[in-house]
Design a protein around this motif. Structure first.
Motif, PDB file in Angstrom:
ATOM      1  N   GLN A 283       5.658   4.463   3.759  1.00  0.00           N
ATOM      2  CA  GLN A 283       6.132   3.905   5.026  1.00  0.00           C
ATOM      3  C   GLN A 283       5.325   4.485   6.167  1.00  0.00           C
ATOM      4  O   GLN A 283       5.020   5.675   6.187  1.00  0.00           O
ATOM      5  CB  GLN A 283       7.627   4.233   5.233  1.00  0.00           C
ATOM      6  CG  GLN A 283       8.539   3.514   4.288  1.00  0.00           C
ATOM      7  CD  GLN A 283       8.648   2.014   4.601  1.00  0.00           C
ATOM      8  OE1 GLN A 283       8.026   1.487   5.507  1.00  0.00           O
ATOM      9  NE2 GLN A 283       9.458   1.331   3.834  1.00  0.00           N
ATOM     10  N   SER A 284       4.941   3.634   7.129  1.00  0.00           N
ATOM     11  CA  SER A 284       4.185   4.097   8.296  1.00  0.00           C
ATOM     12  C   SER A 284       5.098   4.665   9.338  1.00  0.00           C
ATOM     13  O   SER A 284       6.198   4.273   9.526  1.00  0.00           O
ATOM     14  CB  SER A 284       3.415   2.936   8.918  1.00  0.00           C
ATOM     15  OG  SER A 284       2.548   2.367   7.975  1.00  0.00           O
TER      16      SER A 284
ATOM     17  N   GLY B  67       1.859   2.248  -0.588  1.00  0.00           N
ATOM     18  CA  GLY B  67       3.290   2.015  -0.519  1.00  0.00           C
ATOM     19  C   GLY B  67       4.061   2.974   0.363  1.00  0.00           C
ATOM     20  O   GLY B  67       5.282   2.963   0.367  1.00  0.00           O
TER      21      GLY B  67
ATOM     22  N   HIS C 175      -0.623   2.608   3.335  1.00  0.00           N
ATOM     23  CA  HIS C 175      -1.409   2.712   2.112  1.00  0.00           C
ATOM     24  C   HIS C 175      -0.572   3.303   0.980  1.00  0.00           C
ATOM     25  O   HIS C 175       0.267   4.154   1.201  1.00  0.00           O
ATOM     26  CB  HIS C 175      -2.653   3.575   2.329  1.00  0.00           C
ATOM     27  CG  HIS C 175      -3.600   2.956   3.325  1.00  0.00           C
ATOM     28  ND1 HIS C 175      -4.337   1.839   3.038  1.00  0.00           N
ATOM     29  CD2 HIS C 175      -3.882   3.284   4.591  1.00  0.00           C
ATOM     30  CE1 HIS C 175      -5.068   1.520   4.086  1.00  0.00           C
ATOM     31  NE2 HIS C 175      -4.807   2.386   5.058  1.00  0.00           N
TER      32      HIS C 175
ATOM     33  N   GLY D  94       1.336 -12.977   3.956  1.00  0.00           N
ATOM     34  CA  GLY D  94       1.024 -11.768   3.207  1.00  0.00           C
ATOM     35  C   GLY D  94       2.036 -11.505   2.114  1.00  0.00           C
ATOM     36  O   GLY D  94       2.924 -12.303   1.846  1.00  0.00           O
ATOM     37  N   VAL D  95       1.899 -10.357   1.491  1.00  0.00           N
ATOM     38  CA  VAL D  95       2.771  -9.953   0.404  1.00  0.00           C
ATOM     39  C   VAL D  95       3.609  -8.740   0.811  1.00  0.00           C
ATOM     40  O   VAL D  95       4.782  -8.640   0.496  1.00  0.00           O
ATOM     41  CB  VAL D  95       1.948  -9.617  -0.870  1.00  0.00           C
ATOM     42  CG1 VAL D  95       2.827  -9.070  -1.983  1.00  0.00           C
ATOM     43  CG2 VAL D  95       1.184 -10.838  -1.348  1.00  0.00           C
ATOM     44  N   PHE D  96       3.008  -7.836   1.555  1.00  0.00           N
ATOM     45  CA  PHE D  96       3.661  -6.588   1.911  1.00  0.00           C
ATOM     46  C   PHE D  96       4.524  -6.730   3.155  1.00  0.00           C
ATOM     47  O   PHE D  96       4.218  -7.511   4.047  1.00  0.00           O
ATOM     48  CB  PHE D  96       2.619  -5.487   2.131  1.00  0.00           C
ATOM     49  CG  PHE D  96       1.801  -5.215   0.904  1.00  0.00           C
ATOM     50  CD1 PHE D  96       2.351  -4.502  -0.148  1.00  0.00           C
ATOM     51  CD2 PHE D  96       0.509  -5.692   0.795  1.00  0.00           C
ATOM     52  CE1 PHE D  96       1.615  -4.265  -1.303  1.00  0.00           C
ATOM     53  CE2 PHE D  96      -0.240  -5.457  -0.347  1.00  0.00           C
ATOM     54  CZ  PHE D  96       0.312  -4.746  -1.395  1.00  0.00           C
ATOM     55  N   LEU D  97       5.580  -5.954   3.204  1.00  0.00           N
ATOM     56  CA  LEU D  97       6.430  -5.900   4.378  1.00  0.00           C
ATOM     57  C   LEU D  97       5.697  -5.172   5.495  1.00  0.00           C
ATOM     58  O   LEU D  97       4.884  -4.277   5.236  1.00  0.00           O
ATOM     59  CB  LEU D  97       7.730  -5.165   4.071  1.00  0.00           C
ATOM     60  CG  LEU D  97       8.638  -5.838   3.047  1.00  0.00           C
ATOM     61  CD1 LEU D  97       9.789  -4.902   2.690  1.00  0.00           C
ATOM     62  CD2 LEU D  97       9.160  -7.160   3.591  1.00  0.00           C
ATOM     63  N   GLU D  98       5.999  -5.548   6.728  1.00  0.00           N
ATOM     64  CA  GLU D  98       5.395  -4.836   7.858  1.00  0.00           C
ATOM     65  C   GLU D  98       5.853  -3.391   7.837  1.00  0.00           C
ATOM     66  O   GLU D  98       6.978  -3.093   7.454  1.00  0.00           O
ATOM     67  CB  GLU D  98       5.807  -5.497   9.181  1.00  0.00           C
ATOM     68  CG  GLU D  98       5.096  -6.804   9.419  1.00  0.00           C
ATOM     69  CD  GLU D  98       5.336  -7.327  10.815  1.00  0.00           C
ATOM     70  OE1 GLU D  98       5.291  -6.518  11.763  1.00  0.00           O
ATOM     71  OE2 GLU D  98       5.558  -8.532  10.942  1.00  0.00           O
TER      72      GLU D  98
ATOM     73  N   VAL E  34       4.550  -1.071   5.955  1.00  0.00           N
ATOM     74  CA  VAL E  34       4.200  -0.406   4.709  1.00  0.00           C
ATOM     75  C   VAL E  34       2.737   0.019   4.803  1.00  0.00           C
ATOM     76  O   VAL E  34       1.860  -0.800   5.054  1.00  0.00           O
ATOM     77  CB  VAL E  34       4.417  -1.329   3.489  1.00  0.00           C
ATOM     78  CG1 VAL E  34       3.921  -0.658   2.218  1.00  0.00           C
ATOM     79  CG2 VAL E  34       5.886  -1.702   3.363  1.00  0.00           C
TER      80      VAL E  34
END
Length: 105
Positions: A104-105, A102, A100, A92-96, A98
């Motif tokens: 942080q979850s 951008g 919607h 993938g491209v995004f860090l875990e 992250v």
């Protein structure tokens, strides 16, 4: 020729795209059957997405060559391109973590 055909559209372009799409869908089904790719939420959308990404290299070959200094459809360019494609598709491209837009979850 392929670029012009796809960009101009019409029945020959639709026929070619359909054949490429069907081959992509069939190939992904075969890879899924032997557990090399995970099941898709929507296998037709996945196939269309991957085909569009692959065709973009053909359609934008000259522009990609200009910005990278390497033709992505030569042997050495394809090795470089494929390494990055496989990394993106595998990791993938995004860090875990992250979410919607951008956040942080």
């Amino acid at each position: 020729y392929l670029r012009r055909l796809l960009i101009d559209g019409g029945p020959p372009a639709e026929s070619l795209f359909r054949a490429l799409f069907d081959a992509t869908l069939s190939g992904l089904d075969a890879l899924e059957a032997v557990n090399l790719v995970r099941p898709a939420v929507d296998d037709r959308v996945r196939a269309a997405f991957l085909l569009a990404n692959d065709l973009a290299v053909v359609l934008l070959r000259d522009q990609i060559h200009t910005v990278l200094g390497a033709d992505p459809l030569t042997h050495s360019g394809m090795q470089q391109w494929t390494a990055q494609v496989l990394d993106v598709y595998t990791h993938g491209v995004f860090l875990e973590g992250v979410g919607h837009a951008g956040e942080q979850s």
